[in-house]
Design a protein around this motif. Structure first.
Motif, PDB file in Angstrom:
ATOM      1  N   VAL A   1      41.418  -3.162  32.350  1.00  0.00           N
ATOM      2  CA  VAL A   1      42.225  -1.940  32.377  1.00  0.00           C
ATOM      3  C   VAL A   1      43.232  -1.980  33.519  1.00  0.00           C
TER       4      VAL A   1
ATOM      5  N   VAL B   1      35.778   5.530  30.781  1.00  0.00           N
ATOM      6  CA  VAL B   1      36.955   4.957  31.447  1.00  0.00           C
ATOM      7  C   VAL B   1      37.914   6.104  31.768  1.00  0.00           C
TER       8      VAL B   1
ATOM      9  N   LEU C   1      46.606   4.879  24.979  1.00  0.00           N
ATOM     10  CA  LEU C   1      45.165   5.113  25.128  1.00  0.00           C
ATOM     11  C   LEU C   1      44.379   4.498  23.977  1.00  0.00           C
TER      12      LEU C   1
ATOM     13  N   HIS D   1      41.541   1.688  24.265  1.00  0.00           N
ATOM     14  CA  HIS D   1      40.213   1.912  23.680  1.00  0.00           C
ATOM     15  C   HIS D   1      39.774   0.702  22.875  1.00  0.00           C
TER      16      HIS D   1
ATOM     17  N   LEU E   1      37.555   7.404  26.718  1.00  0.00           N
ATOM     18  CA  LEU E   1      38.729   6.996  27.480  1.00  0.00           C
ATOM     19  C   LEU E   1      39.636   8.214  27.650  1.00  0.00           C
TER      20      LEU E   1
END
Length: 550
Positions: A249, A358, A382, A386, A405
């Motif tokens: 990430v 997250v 996003l 994911h 997320l």
């Protein structure tokens, strides 16, 4: 010759002036001068000592007692100045690098004990097999400790190996080992402890990884001794997955802009499933048995039985007989029916459910008024993150895994401390603290000399009060005193104004006794009370003049 006598006279005058100035001072000022002189002397001694003492830098720190003693002994033999501060050894900065290379050539400092050099001292005479085995295992432990300490993450290490030896009566006894490590900074991780286990197990014949235990300086067992490869507990797996997701990430949102938490729910029960199946259609011939049997019989006709009928060639009794013959065949075939056995053993540690959370930082957009406003990340971004997280952790919807997320505003926390930067003084290889100390001592000495001693020693001469004329020349007056004001004759004029008969004013513009609103007699009385010593000198000079005139 004349110049030398003049210099001597000048010196005597200076000494005489110092003595007179010292005598004129009171006890308090004399004490102040003595203390100031002592302070200046001490300051000069300290400054000279600091100037002559070389700056010390760190040579070694965190050594064992034996290794530190060997280093100190070597420095004493070389005559090198050194200082011991706690567990650290300091030497002059100009000699530090050379000493490190020289001591390293001598095998100092020797952390982790001695290695295979222990075997060099053994000889064939007087050395039993038990003594050789003990020395061999000591050397093995020392070599392993040296190898472990070579890692930058380990400061000290001790290795203990438990071996059954060469006794023929002990069998099926596996050797074991324990390793005690002292980390240098950050704690020892599980991966590093497993590497130490593999190192020790590979160096000792017959030792398995499960029989090696790694303990840190706090007495805590690091990792698991069941297996050295990979994580074994739920916490280890969660930490591995967390690092994997965080690295993935942060590659997109930047370092410090993401927070990842992973929870792994594992199976804690042991389950064994055994299944056995038979297939009647799947027959296999394993053996075949065939048996054949033939029987035959005959029966003669009835009559009298005699000897002749029983002879082989004799004539039997008259009449016809019967015969019988039988034949039988049997076959046996053995078949094996197909059989399938299926056994499943499920132990504790299997992943039952996985939960991943997250949190990523949003975007900052400048507003119309110039202020920064928070804005969430786009939903497309996003969704892509994911999918990446799901692939990284091995997401399984049937197992009940959950991945959350979100994009939120994360507060910016400034790091503690200051950033490491190269200073300007480091380019000149100067000891800044020593320079600051010397500058402080020099300032103290300068202040003592300029503002304490010099004003006391260079006290200006006493000037006559306003309206007081100078004393006449006499035994107790010098020519310098005559220049300070007009000559006082000591006669009082009988005029109507009642003023003193004095000389004109001095060039400095000092007023005479007639100045002011008080009468001259009152001013004379107050002046006599204030300057008694000068009044006594005037009276003495008058008496001496009267005696000479008489």
């Amino acid at each position: 010759m004349g110049e030398r006598w003049q210099n001597v006279d000048d010196t005597e005058d200076i000494v005489q002036q110092i003595k007179s100035a010292w005598v004129d001072l009171d006890r308090r000022k004399q004490l102040v001068i003595v203390l100031a002189g002592l302070a200046i002397a001490v300051t000069l001694v300290v400054m000279s000592r600091m100037a002559t003492t070389p700056s010390m830098k760190l040579l070694y720190a965190g050594l064992e007692s034996g290794s530190a003693g060997d280093v100190v002994r070597s420095l004493e033999q070389r005559g090198t100045p050194f200082e011991v501060r706690g567990g650290s050894i300091y030497v002059p900065s100009s000699m530090r690098d050379e000493l490190r290379m020289t001591l390293a050539s001598e095998g100092l400092p020797a952390n982790g004990g001695r290695g295979y050099e222990l075997l060099d001292s053994l000889t064939g005479f007087g050395t039993t097999s038990q003594m050789f085995d003990a020395a061999y295992w000591r050397a093995k432990e020392g070599e392993l400790a040296r190898t472990i300490v070579a890692s930058p993450h380990v400061a000290q290490a001790r290795v203990h190996i438990a071996n059954s030896g060469s006794s023929p009566f002990q069998r099926s006894v596996e050797p074991t080992a324990s390793v005690s490590v002292v980390p240098s900074g950050a704690p020892i991780t599980t991966v590093q402890a497993n590497a130490v286990r593999f190192l020790v197990a590979s160096a000792v014949a017959g030792m398995s990884v499960e029989n090696v235990a790694v303990i840190d300086s706090n007495g805590i067992l690091i990792g698991s001794v069941d297996a050295g490869a990979g994580p074994n507990t739920a916490d280890d797996r969660a930490q591995m997955l967390r690092d994997r997701v965080l690295r993935l990430v942060e590659a997109r949102v930047g370092a410090g802009n993401a927070v990842v938490e992973v929870s792994v729910d594992t199976v804690t029960q042991t389950e064994s499933i055994r299944e056995r199946r038979f297939d009647p259609e799947g027959r296999v011939v394993i053996s075949t048995d065939t048996e054949e049997r033939t029987d035959s019989s005959s029966n003669a006709a009835g009559g009298e039985v005699s000897v002749a009928s029983n002879l082989p060639e004799g004539d039997a009794a008259g009449g016809e007989g019967s015969k019988a013959k039988a034949s039988e065949t049997r076959e046996r075939v053995n078949y094996e029916v197909s059989e399938t056995e299926h056994e499943i053993v499920r132990g504790p540690g299997a992943v039952k459910r996985l939960t991943v959370a997250v949190l990523v930082n949003g975007l900052t957009q400048p507003g119309e008024d110039g202020t920064a406003t928070f804005q969430e990340r786009p939903q497309e971004e996003l969704s892509a993150l994911h999918d990446l997280v799901a692939s990284a952790v091995g997401y399984d919807a049937e197992r009940g895994d959950v991945i959350t997320l979100k994009s939120m505003d994360l507060p910016t926390i400034s790091p503690l401390g200051t950033a490491v930067e190269s200073s300007f003084w480091s380019q000149f290889n100067l000891d800044l603290m020593a320079l600051i100390q010397m500058a402080a001592l020099a300032i103290v000495a300068l202040i003592l000399g300029l503002f304490v001693v010099r004003p006391i020693l260079s006290r200006p001469p006493s000037l006559p009060a306003p309206g007081v004329a100078a004393l006449p020349a006499g035994p107790g007056n010098s020519s310098a005193d005559l220049e300070t004001g007009p000559v006082l004759t000591g006669e009082i004029a009988d005029s109507e104004s009642g003023e003193f008969a004095s000389a004109p004013q001095t060039p400095a513009g000092l007023p005479t006794l007639s100045d002011g609103g008080q009468s001259p007699v009152e001013r004379l009385r107050s002046m006599i009370g204030e300057r008694q010593e000068e009044t006594v000198e005037i009276l003495r000079s008058w008496l001496e003049e009267n005696e000479e005139n008489a």
